[in-house]
Each structure stands twice: as C-alpha cells, then as structure tokens.
Design a protein around this motif. Structure first.
Motif, short mmCIF file in Angstrom:
data_model
loop_
_atom_site.label_atom_id
_atom_site.label_comp_id
_atom_site.label_asym_id
_atom_site.label_seq_id
_atom_site.Cartn_x
_atom_site.Cartn_y
_atom_site.Cartn_z
N GLY A 71 0.81 -1.21 0.00
CA GLY A 71 0.00 0.00 0.00
C GLY A 71 0.84 1.26 0.00
N ALA A 72 2.09 1.16 -0.41
CA ALA A 72 2.99 2.31 -0.37
C ALA A 72 3.63 2.52 -1.74
N ILE A 73 4.11 3.73 -1.94
CA ILE A 73 4.88 4.07 -3.13
C ILE A 73 6.30 4.40 -2.66
N GLU A 74 7.29 3.71 -3.23
CA GLU A 74 8.69 3.96 -2.90
C GLU A 74 9.34 4.69 -4.06
N VAL A 75 10.03 5.77 -3.72
CA VAL A 75 10.65 6.61 -4.74
C VAL A 75 12.15 6.71 -4.46
N PRO A 76 13.00 6.16 -5.33
CA PRO A 76 14.43 6.31 -5.12
C PRO A 76 14.90 7.73 -5.43
N TYR A 84 11.60 12.11 -7.88
CA TYR A 84 10.71 12.33 -9.02
C TYR A 84 9.58 11.31 -8.98
N LEU A 85 8.37 11.79 -9.15
CA LEU A 85 7.19 10.93 -9.22
C LEU A 85 6.51 11.14 -10.57
N THR A 86 5.90 10.09 -11.08
CA THR A 86 5.09 10.20 -12.28
C THR A 86 3.65 9.98 -11.89
N LEU A 87 2.82 10.99 -12.09
CA LEU A 87 1.39 10.89 -11.81
C LEU A 87 0.66 10.66 -13.13
N LEU A 147 -1.82 8.00 -8.54
CA LEU A 147 -0.46 7.62 -8.17
C LEU A 147 -0.56 6.21 -7.61
N GLY A 148 -0.24 5.23 -8.46
CA GLY A 148 -0.40 3.83 -8.04
C GLY A 148 -1.85 3.58 -7.65
N MET A 186 12.25 7.67 -0.65
CA MET A 186 11.12 8.30 -0.02
C MET A 186 9.94 7.33 -0.13
N VAL A 187 9.27 7.11 0.99
CA VAL A 187 8.13 6.18 1.01
C VAL A 187 6.88 6.97 1.33
N LEU A 188 5.85 6.82 0.49
CA LEU A 188 4.57 7.50 0.68
C LEU A 188 3.50 6.47 1.03
#
Length: 190
Positions: A71-76, A84-87, A147-148, A186-188
């Motif tokens: 249930g998380a998004i991990e961003v290196p 950087y995130l891609t929405l 986002l995911g 970074m973990v969201l």
C-alpha cells in the motif's frame, strides 16, 4: 516539394559537392586512406545514433522511477538529489519533481498543453514566489489524478507562465500522505 525545402536540398548538395571535391583533391594519391577515414567517421556516427537510441533504456538508472510496494509508493532518490514521481493525470503520465517547499501542484506550460489545457484560454491572475522571482499562475482543476493505487478527483492545481523544465509536486498533494525517508528512498503511505 516546396521552395524552402528545395533550397535546403540544393544548399546541402553544394556542400556535399564541395566536400567531395576537397576529398578527391586532398587524397588523390591515397584513396585507401580516405575510405578508411570515411568508414571510421561512419562508425562513430552510427555509435552515436545507437547511444541516443539506448538513452530511453539507461535513463531509468539516471532518473529512477517509483515502485508500488503493497500500500505504499517507494521513490528512489535520483543522482541530482531530488525525488521524481510520475502521476497519471487524465490518462496521461506526467513527471513531477517532488518539492516540499512548494505549496501547490504546479504544471509547466508544456505539461499543461500535453494534458489538453489550452494556455491561451487560461487567466493568469495569481502570483507565486519562486527562486526565479515572481511568476503569474492560473488555477485549473484536474479531473483525475492517480499515483499507483491512490486516486484524487477534482484536484486544484496551478499552471505557471514562468520558465520551468518540468512540473512541481507540492504540499497540497503530498499532505495526503505520510512521508518517510529511509536511506535514499522516499516512502509514501496513506
């Protein structure tokens, strides 16, 4: 073929004839050497074309992409130190730089156009203070942002008139997540 294209072709032909004439005069006694040099330059040109073609494959190492883990998004963290995130906005992928110093989700003019927002129809009545000074902004509403597994509808964003290399993902969007920094990731989570 229109006149402009014809003129360009003629110009290139003149350059090729001049270059070919120079090669013939310069290497008249050494045509083997001229052919070897032409082959070497041709291979260099092909190598550069292949490198450019592979850029999309190796770009992932330079600007890593997020991964969904449960249930998380991990961003290196990227090589430049940013995240950087891609929405996915209205079925279009839009890359963002995570900017915890920005209050809102800010779209560049290019990204807004890619989403079907006509910059000519926007009313730039707001202002934002940036590292490059004060820029004018226009408020827009984005119908769907994904986002995911996370989805927002009717999200307020801003389009800036200022020069930007990309869009910024500010705290209006990030506040819905619990942000955690673990090593260089970074973990969201919601």
């Amino acid at each position: 073929m229109d006149g402009d294209t014809l003129a360009r072709v003629a110009y290139l032909a003149i350059i090729l004839v001049a270059l070919g004439g120079w090669v013939l005069v310069e290497f008249r006694q050494r045509m083997g050497q001229a052919l070897r040099m032409a082959l070497a330059w041709g291979l260099i040109f092909l190598g550069m074309m292949a490198g450019y073609g592979l850029w999309t494959d190796i770009r992932q190492d330079i600007m890593p992409v997020q991964i969904q883990a449960g249930g998380a998004i991990e961003v290196p963290r990227a090589e430049d130190g940013h995240y950087y995130l891609t929405l996915r906005i209205n079925e279009t992928d839009v890359p963002f730089m995570v900017d915890t110093g920005a209050s809102g989700l800010v779209l560049s003019l290019d990204d807004a156009s890619a989403l079907g927002i006509d910059p000519e129809s926007l009313m730039f009545t707001g202002e934002a203070s940036t590292a490059n000074g004060i820029v004018r902004t226009a408020q827009v509403t984005l119908p769907v942002i994904e986002l995911g597994p996370f989805r927002n509808e009717g999200f307020r964003a801003y389009v800036t008139e200022g020069e930007m290399d990309g869009s910024l993902l500010g705290m209006d969007y990030l506040d819905q997540f619990h942000m955690e920094f673990v090593g260089n990731r970074m973990v969201l989570r919601q």
